[in-house]
Every structure is written in structure tokens, then in C-alpha cells.
Design an enzyme around this catalytic site. Structure first.
Site, mmCIF file in Angstrom:
data_model
loop_
_atom_site.group_PDB
_atom_site.id
_atom_site.type_symbol
_atom_site.label_atom_id
_atom_site.label_comp_id
_atom_site.label_asym_id
_atom_site.label_seq_id
_atom_site.Cartn_x
_atom_site.Cartn_y
_atom_site.Cartn_z
ATOM 1 N N ASN A 1 37.672 -62.647 31.929
ATOM 2 C CA ASN A 1 37.136 -61.666 30.984
ATOM 3 C C ASN A 1 36.041 -60.905 31.712
ATOM 4 O O ASN A 1 34.947 -61.428 31.902
ATOM 5 C CB ASN A 1 36.586 -62.375 29.739
ATOM 6 C CG ASN A 1 35.868 -61.415 28.806
ATOM 7 O OD1 ASN A 1 35.949 -60.203 28.972
ATOM 8 N ND2 ASN A 1 35.167 -61.966 27.815
ATOM 9 N N TRP A 2 36.369 -59.697 32.102
ATOM 10 C CA TRP A 2 35.413 -58.909 32.895
ATOM 11 C C TRP A 2 34.235 -58.428 32.069
ATOM 12 O O TRP A 2 33.240 -57.968 32.622
ATOM 13 C CB TRP A 2 36.122 -57.698 33.522
ATOM 14 C CG TRP A 2 37.036 -58.027 34.666
ATOM 15 C CD1 TRP A 2 37.397 -59.280 35.112
ATOM 16 C CD2 TRP A 2 37.719 -57.091 35.517
ATOM 17 N NE1 TRP A 2 38.252 -59.174 36.187
ATOM 18 C CE2 TRP A 2 38.465 -57.840 36.455
ATOM 19 C CE3 TRP A 2 37.771 -55.700 35.569
ATOM 20 C CZ2 TRP A 2 39.252 -57.237 37.441
ATOM 21 C CZ3 TRP A 2 38.556 -55.098 36.546
ATOM 22 C CH2 TRP A 2 39.289 -55.857 37.472
ATOM 23 N N LYS A 3 34.372 -58.476 30.739
ATOM 24 C CA LYS A 3 33.337 -57.911 29.868
ATOM 25 C C LYS A 3 33.064 -56.460 30.289
ATOM 26 O O LYS A 3 33.976 -55.795 30.754
ATOM 27 C CB LYS A 3 32.086 -58.793 29.858
ATOM 28 C CG LYS A 3 32.443 -60.260 29.536
ATOM 29 C CD LYS A 3 31.270 -61.138 29.229
ATOM 30 C CE LYS A 3 31.768 -62.553 28.921
ATOM 31 N NZ LYS A 3 30.690 -63.469 28.499
ATOM 32 N N HIS B 1 35.707 -62.515 20.244
ATOM 33 C CA HIS B 1 34.728 -63.041 21.202
ATOM 34 C C HIS B 1 33.349 -63.097 20.523
ATOM 35 O O HIS B 1 33.020 -62.230 19.709
ATOM 36 C CB HIS B 1 34.668 -62.150 22.452
ATOM 37 C CG HIS B 1 33.926 -62.797 23.572
ATOM 38 N ND1 HIS B 1 32.547 -62.820 23.618
ATOM 39 C CD2 HIS B 1 34.352 -63.479 24.663
ATOM 40 C CE1 HIS B 1 32.169 -63.478 24.703
ATOM 41 N NE2 HIS B 1 33.242 -63.889 25.356
ATOM 42 N N GLU C 1 30.569 -62.266 21.479
ATOM 43 C CA GLU C 1 29.780 -61.044 21.659
ATOM 44 C C GLU C 1 30.208 -59.961 20.672
ATOM 45 O O GLU C 1 29.381 -59.159 20.228
ATOM 46 C CB GLU C 1 29.890 -60.575 23.123
ATOM 47 C CG GLU C 1 29.139 -61.526 24.053
ATOM 48 C CD GLU C 1 29.702 -61.645 25.463
ATOM 49 O OE1 GLU C 1 30.517 -60.806 25.871
ATOM 50 O OE2 GLU C 1 29.329 -62.620 26.151
ATOM 51 N N GLU D 1 34.804 -71.386 22.990
ATOM 52 C CA GLU D 1 33.671 -70.916 23.782
ATOM 53 C C GLU D 1 32.379 -71.218 23.042
ATOM 54 O O GLU D 1 31.946 -70.424 22.186
ATOM 55 C CB GLU D 1 33.781 -69.399 24.017
ATOM 56 C CG GLU D 1 34.999 -68.990 24.817
ATOM 57 C CD GLU D 1 34.742 -67.699 25.606
ATOM 58 O OE1 GLU D 1 35.011 -67.719 26.818
ATOM 59 O OE2 GLU D 1 34.254 -66.711 25.037
ATOM 60 N N GLY E 1 27.479 -67.529 29.754
ATOM 61 C CA GLY E 1 26.563 -66.796 30.613
ATOM 62 C C GLY E 1 25.238 -67.490 30.844
ATOM 63 O O GLY E 1 24.301 -66.891 31.351
ATOM 64 N N SER F 1 30.533 -70.567 31.105
ATOM 65 C CA SER F 1 30.012 -70.985 32.408
ATOM 66 C C SER F 1 30.990 -71.852 33.190
ATOM 67 O O SER F 1 30.591 -72.761 33.918
ATOM 68 C CB SER F 1 28.661 -71.689 32.258
ATOM 69 O OG SER F 1 27.695 -70.798 31.712
ATOM 70 N N GLY G 1 34.184 -65.669 32.439
ATOM 71 C CA GLY G 1 33.428 -64.424 32.505
ATOM 72 C C GLY G 1 32.937 -64.159 33.919
ATOM 73 O O GLY G 1 33.678 -63.705 34.788
ATOM 74 N N GLY G 2 31.673 -64.464 34.162
ATOM 75 C CA GLY G 2 31.025 -64.133 35.426
ATOM 76 C C GLY G 2 31.816 -64.504 36.667
ATOM 77 O O GLY G 2 31.927 -63.704 37.607
HETATM 78 P P1 13P Z 1 30.805 -66.867 31.383
HETATM 79 O O1 13P Z 1 31.944 -67.497 32.151
HETATM 80 O O2 13P Z 1 30.141 -65.749 32.130
HETATM 81 O O3 13P Z 1 29.874 -67.896 30.839
HETATM 82 O O4 13P Z 1 31.488 -66.145 30.106
HETATM 83 C C1 13P Z 1 32.348 -66.880 29.332
HETATM 84 C C2 13P Z 1 33.000 -65.953 28.379
HETATM 85 O O5 13P Z 1 32.385 -65.466 27.442
HETATM 86 C C3 13P Z 1 34.410 -65.612 28.610
HETATM 87 O O6 13P Z 1 34.941 -64.918 27.532
#
Ligand code: 13P
Length: 250
Positions: free
Chosen positions: A11-13, A96, A98, A167, A173, A211, A232-233
């Protein structure tokens, strides 16, 4: 245990650029020779065409990070499931944390987004997860069950076609990861809830997100109900993402 073979989704966000995406995607593709899990990247909507072109015919699927709850019409800024299909999108993240937090998405909206995706032949990746306050108050199970129940209620027998991502909000994050036991505990609750709704709950991949990185992926993925990851990251660096795809290919 979900559908055979792990599913690893980046997930590149809100990250990337035309210039940066091209080498990232080609580095991932070039390193996927010995990868045998399913894999996808959920890119920002403006880059779907680029991802479609660069990933056509490859083992890396294209995903979106959201989809409209509406079919078409006067919904400024929304992107419909049919539009996503035009760009060969296989997966769409819905709900998600967010989106729930910054865009006020309710359980009912998330359920309708999943429904639109399914109707267009896109697999919704339905995100559920508790906040730190909810975990500390002992509400984790109740929260994730409430979030998933809305999607089950709206989608009926199609529910075996979804992907679920657990999640925990406090792990996103933050560098804090759920322990393998914490993840498995919640995944087992979600599996049981799916089993009560469909005879095909074993087909549903339940991903862990929060994470996840190359170091912790192996033990998380070893849990019986952890069928993959939503990353994500660590999905923004080809070498990290590839390490995780390899961890999921054992
Ligand atoms: P991180 O891997 O950066 O913690 O993000 C997780 C996430 O929200 C994937 O959708």
C-alpha cells in the site's frame, strides 16, 4: 488457513511520482524470479495507468487504495469501480483506518464500497482494526467483529470473495508490530466470524498489516491464520518488499 499461497500487498499510500515509480516497479519485477506468492501494489489513482502499462502480463497485480461507494454520477472527486476496472485493477483497499479516520468512513460506507468493488469484479481488501485505546479497554474483538459484520451483512454470499486485512491502528507506521500471538488471536476471531457466514471461509485470505517488515514477516506469516501482509512503508523500497515476498514464498 486461507486460500493456498500467501498474498502480499503493498500500500503505497500518498507516495510516489511518475519518475520514482518506474524504477521501483521494474526493480520489484526484476527480483521476482523466485517468488511464488501472490503479490500486488496499491498505487495512488493517478498512477494506475502507469502501473497497468509497466505490470501488464507480470506476476505483480495492480490495486487501488479506495473505491467509491457509488456507481456513477455527481460525486466529485470519487473514482468508481468500473473506472478502476478500465485500468486492470484486481484489488481495492476499502476501509483503511486512514480513510475511516480522516474521511469519516463509517462501517456502512465501507460495506458499500466492498459491494461496488465485488460487482465490478475487483477484490476488496477490507481493513479492520482497533485503536490503542480500544485495545487497552479490552474492546479489540468487539471492534473488529463490528467492522467485519457490516461488510458481511451487505455482501451476503459474496463474502467468500473478499480479502480481509487486520491492521491494528496502533501498529500502522509506528514501528510497533502486533506479536504473532496477538495477530493470530484476532485472525482466528475473524476466521470464525467468516465461517459463520459462509461455507467457503477458507478461501478468504486474512492479511496482517502494521509495521510489517522483512525482519518480522517470517514469524507473522508462520501463524496458521495469517495468509499474507498489507505493507505500507516497507513496500516503497524494492529490496525490502522483495525480501517480504520471499518470506511469503517459503
Ligand atoms: P505500515 O506498514 O507503514 O505500518 O502501514 C501499514 C498499512 O497501513 C498498510 O495498509
Amino acid at each position: 488457513m486461507g486460500m493456498s499461497g500467501k498474498l502480499m500487498v503493498g500500500n503505497w499510500k500518498m507516495n510516489g511520482s511518475l519518475a520514482a515509480n518506474a524504477p521501483l516497479l521494474s526493480d520489484i519485477l526484476n527480483g521476482m524470479g523466485d517468488v511464488n506468492c501472490r503479490a500486488a501494489v496499491c498505487v495512488p489513482a493517478p498512477y494506475l495507468a502507469q502501473a497497468q502499462n509497466l505490470l501488464a502480463g507480470s506476476a505483480l497485480d495492480v490495486g487501488a487504495q479506495d473505491v467509491s461507494a457509488h456507481e456513477s454520477g455527481a460525486y466529485t472527486g470519487d473514482v468508481s469501480a468500473a473506472m478502476l476496472r478500465d485500468f486492470a485493477v484486481r484489488f481495492a483497499i476499502v476501509g483503511h483506518s486512514e480513510r475511516r479516520q480522516y474521511h469519516g468512513e463509517t462501517d456502512a460506507v465501507v460495506a458499500h464500497k466492498a459491494q461496488r468493488a465485488l460487482a465490478a469484479g475487483i477484490t476488496p481488501i477490507v481493513c479492520v482494526g482497533e485503536s490503542l485505546a480500544e485495545r487497552e479497554a479490552g474492546q479489540t474483538e468487539a471492534v473488529v467483529k463490528r467492522q467485519l459484520a457490516a461488510v458481511i451483512h451487505t455482501n451476503g454470499h459474496c463474502i467468500s470473495e473478499i480479502v480481509v486485512a487486520y491492521e491494528p491502528v496502533w501498529a500502522i507506521g509506528t514501528g510497533l508490530t502486533a506479536t504473532p500471538e496477538q495477530a493470530q488471536g484476532v485472525h482466528a476471531v475473524l476466521r470464525a466470524q467468516l465461517q459463520a457466514a459462509t461455507a467457503h471461509a477458507d478461501r478468504v485470505s486474512i492479511l496482517y498489516g502494521g509495521s510489517m517488515n522483512a525482519a518480522n514477516a517470517v514469524v507473522l506469516l508462520a501463524q496458521p491464520d495469517v495468509d499474507g501482509g498489507l505493507i505500507g512503508g516497507a513496500s516503497l523500497k524494492a529490496s525490502d518488499f522483495l525480501s517480504m515476498l520471499k518470506a511469503a514464498s517459503r
